[in-house]
Design an enzyme around this catalytic site. Structure first.
Site, PDB file in Angstrom:
ATOM      1  N   ASN A 128      36.106 -33.772  32.830  1.00 56.17           N
ATOM      2  CA  ASN A 128      36.882 -33.573  31.605  1.00 56.17           C
ATOM      3  C   ASN A 128      36.819 -32.147  31.050  1.00 56.17           C
ATOM      4  O   ASN A 128      36.899 -31.942  29.839  1.00 56.17           O
ATOM      5  CB  ASN A 128      36.493 -34.620  30.551  1.00 56.17           C
ATOM      6  CG  ASN A 128      35.036 -34.552  30.180  1.00 56.17           C
ATOM      7  OD1 ASN A 128      34.285 -33.730  30.704  1.00 56.17           O
ATOM      8  ND2 ASN A 128      34.621 -35.425  29.283  1.00 56.17           N
ATOM      9  N   HIS A 164      32.476 -29.143  27.879  1.00 52.08           N
ATOM     10  CA  HIS A 164      31.430 -29.767  27.071  1.00 52.08           C
ATOM     11  C   HIS A 164      31.422 -29.140  25.687  1.00 52.08           C
ATOM     12  O   HIS A 164      31.667 -27.940  25.548  1.00 52.08           O
ATOM     13  CB  HIS A 164      30.055 -29.534  27.724  1.00 52.08           C
ATOM     14  CG  HIS A 164      28.900 -29.879  26.820  1.00 52.08           C
ATOM     15  ND1 HIS A 164      28.432 -31.162  26.693  1.00 52.08           N
ATOM     16  CD2 HIS A 164      28.151 -29.107  25.984  1.00 52.08           C
ATOM     17  CE1 HIS A 164      27.421 -31.169  25.818  1.00 52.08           C
ATOM     18  NE2 HIS A 164      27.227 -29.935  25.375  1.00 52.08           N
ATOM     19  N   THR A 194      36.534 -37.676  24.826  1.00 53.61           N
ATOM     20  CA  THR A 194      35.901 -37.626  26.146  1.00 53.61           C
ATOM     21  C   THR A 194      36.890 -37.968  27.261  1.00 53.61           C
ATOM     22  O   THR A 194      36.928 -37.297  28.290  1.00 53.61           O
ATOM     23  CB  THR A 194      34.718 -38.628  26.186  1.00 53.61           C
ATOM     24  OG1 THR A 194      33.873 -38.380  25.060  1.00 53.61           O
ATOM     25  CG2 THR A 194      33.928 -38.490  27.472  1.00 53.61           C
ATOM     26  N   ARG A 239      40.989 -30.928  26.357  1.00 53.43           N
ATOM     27  CA  ARG A 239      40.926 -32.016  27.336  1.00 53.43           C
ATOM     28  C   ARG A 239      42.306 -32.621  27.603  1.00 53.43           C
ATOM     29  O   ARG A 239      42.609 -32.983  28.746  1.00 53.43           O
ATOM     30  CB  ARG A 239      39.904 -33.067  26.900  1.00 53.43           C
ATOM     31  CG  ARG A 239      38.469 -32.596  27.156  1.00 53.43           C
ATOM     32  CD  ARG A 239      37.453 -33.473  26.496  1.00 53.43           C
ATOM     33  NE  ARG A 239      36.082 -33.221  26.954  1.00 53.43           N
ATOM     34  CZ  ARG A 239      35.005 -33.716  26.354  1.00 53.43           C
ATOM     35  NH1 ARG A 239      35.136 -34.485  25.279  1.00 53.43           N
ATOM     36  NH2 ARG A 239      33.800 -33.450  26.825  1.00 53.43           N
ATOM     37  N   TYR A 287      21.445 -33.380  30.720  1.00 57.19           N
ATOM     38  CA  TYR A 287      22.043 -34.670  30.363  1.00 57.19           C
ATOM     39  C   TYR A 287      21.021 -35.806  30.288  1.00 57.19           C
ATOM     40  O   TYR A 287      21.391 -36.979  30.367  1.00 57.19           O
ATOM     41  CB  TYR A 287      23.160 -35.014  31.342  1.00 57.19           C
ATOM     42  CG  TYR A 287      24.446 -34.240  31.076  1.00 57.19           C
ATOM     43  CD1 TYR A 287      25.229 -34.520  29.958  1.00 57.19           C
ATOM     44  CD2 TYR A 287      24.884 -33.237  31.933  1.00 57.19           C
ATOM     45  CE1 TYR A 287      26.402 -33.823  29.705  1.00 57.19           C
ATOM     46  CE2 TYR A 287      26.061 -32.530  31.684  1.00 57.19           C
ATOM     47  CZ  TYR A 287      26.812 -32.842  30.563  1.00 57.19           C
ATOM     48  OH  TYR A 287      27.985 -32.149  30.299  1.00 57.19           O
ATOM     49  N   LYS A 325      33.449 -26.970  32.636  1.00 56.92           N
ATOM     50  CA  LYS A 325      32.854 -27.771  33.712  1.00 56.92           C
ATOM     51  C   LYS A 325      33.470 -27.429  35.075  1.00 56.92           C
ATOM     52  O   LYS A 325      34.519 -26.775  35.156  1.00 56.92           O
ATOM     53  CB  LYS A 325      33.025 -29.249  33.372  1.00 56.92           C
ATOM     54  CG  LYS A 325      32.289 -29.662  32.090  1.00 56.92           C
ATOM     55  CD  LYS A 325      32.409 -31.161  31.850  1.00 56.92           C
ATOM     56  CE  LYS A 325      31.619 -31.585  30.628  1.00 56.92           C
ATOM     57  NZ  LYS A 325      31.668 -33.070  30.451  1.00 56.92           N
ATOM     58  N   PHE A 370      26.805 -43.920  34.318  1.00 52.03           N
ATOM     59  CA  PHE A 370      27.484 -42.770  34.930  1.00 52.03           C
ATOM     60  C   PHE A 370      26.566 -41.576  35.142  1.00 52.03           C
ATOM     61  O   PHE A 370      27.010 -40.521  35.595  1.00 52.03           O
ATOM     62  CB  PHE A 370      28.701 -42.368  34.084  1.00 52.03           C
ATOM     63  CG  PHE A 370      28.386 -42.020  32.645  1.00 52.03           C
ATOM     64  CD1 PHE A 370      27.909 -40.763  32.295  1.00 52.03           C
ATOM     65  CD2 PHE A 370      28.560 -42.959  31.636  1.00 52.03           C
ATOM     66  CE1 PHE A 370      27.605 -40.443  30.979  1.00 52.03           C
ATOM     67  CE2 PHE A 370      28.264 -42.655  30.313  1.00 52.03           C
ATOM     68  CZ  PHE A 370      27.780 -41.395  29.983  1.00 52.03           C
ATOM     69  N   ARG A 418      34.460 -29.782  18.573  1.00 49.44           N
ATOM     70  CA  ARG A 418      34.711 -31.143  19.066  1.00 49.44           C
ATOM     71  C   ARG A 418      36.191 -31.510  18.841  1.00 49.44           C
ATOM     72  O   ARG A 418      36.799 -32.170  19.677  1.00 49.44           O
ATOM     73  CB  ARG A 418      33.801 -32.168  18.364  1.00 49.44           C
ATOM     74  CG  ARG A 418      32.312 -32.033  18.676  1.00 49.44           C
ATOM     75  CD  ARG A 418      31.926 -32.354  20.091  1.00 49.44           C
ATOM     76  NE  ARG A 418      32.392 -33.645  20.547  1.00 49.44           N
ATOM     77  CZ  ARG A 418      31.884 -34.293  21.597  1.00 49.44           C
ATOM     78  NH1 ARG A 418      30.874 -33.751  22.295  1.00 49.44           N
ATOM     79  NH2 ARG A 418      32.341 -35.445  21.979  1.00 49.44           N
ATOM     80  N   GLU A 474      20.777 -26.765  23.356  1.00 47.13           N
ATOM     81  CA  GLU A 474      21.589 -26.496  24.551  1.00 47.13           C
ATOM     82  C   GLU A 474      21.801 -24.993  24.755  1.00 47.13           C
ATOM     83  O   GLU A 474      21.777 -24.508  25.887  1.00 47.13           O
ATOM     84  CB  GLU A 474      22.929 -27.234  24.426  1.00 47.13           C
ATOM     85  CG  GLU A 474      22.754 -28.750  24.488  1.00 47.13           C
ATOM     86  CD  GLU A 474      24.008 -29.534  24.142  1.00 47.13           C
ATOM     87  OE1 GLU A 474      23.934 -30.769  24.153  1.00 47.13           O
ATOM     88  OE2 GLU A 474      25.060 -28.925  23.848  1.00 47.13           O
TER      89      GLU A 474
END
Ligand code: UDP
Ligand code: MG
Length: 139
Positions: A114, A117, A93, A104, A51, A11, A59, A87, A128
């Site tokens: 964060n 993704h 998150t 993270r 998203y 990100k 948010f 993950r 995606e």
């Protein structure tokens, strides 16, 4: 796309903070193979679409604005059990809740900014990945 693949974006905060190489190194070190990779910047329309599942969340506006605020690295990754293992590698998150040793925990600034993704299902990994890459860009 096979179910041993997942999709990631480093990100804008990760790129801004110069963590690109460190994060890619963690990903490769954890056994993921890079099948596709692109340094790019999302348009507002692309961030909104990517998203869309969160469009009712409070948010959403902030998330869209942030995700198109600077360049990202998008990638398709391959490994056995890719979605779940990735993950685990990225962590929770909110970096305050992310386990030690996760991407993270090491590199995220906040719950919003964060660092990384990771797709949450095989189905979304495929959607995606196809959102960002044409078939001839996946190796
Ligand atoms: N997000 C946020 N505030 C929240 C929850 C999520 O800004 O309270 C952002 C954050 O960047 C997160 C993204 O929205 O990564 C998508 O949220 P999701 O719940 O899918 O988290 P993830 O799957 O990325 O861990
Ligand atoms: Mg998610």
């Amino acid at each position: 796309m096979a179910t041993n693949r997942t999709f990631t974006m480093l990100k804008p905060d990760a790129i801004e903070n110069n963590y690109t190489g460190k994060i890619i190194d963690m990903i490769i070190g954890a056994g993921f193979k890079i099948k596709a990779m692109k340094y790019t910047q999302l348009t507002e329309a692309q961030a909104k679409e990517f998203y869309a599942v969160h469009s009712e969340r409070p948010f959403y506006g902030e998330l869209v604005e942030y995700m198109c605020s600077g360049p990202i690295v998008a990638a398709i990754l391959e490994k056995d059990n890719a979605v779940e293992d990735f993950r685990t590698l990225i962590g929770a998150t909110d970096p305050a809740e992310a386990a030690a040793g996760t991407i993270r925990a090491a590199y995220a600034e906040s719950k919003g900014r964060n660092a990384c993704h990771g797709s949450d299902s095989d189905e979304n990994a495929e959607i995606e990945g196809m959102f960002h890459f044409a078939a001839n860009e996946i190796f």
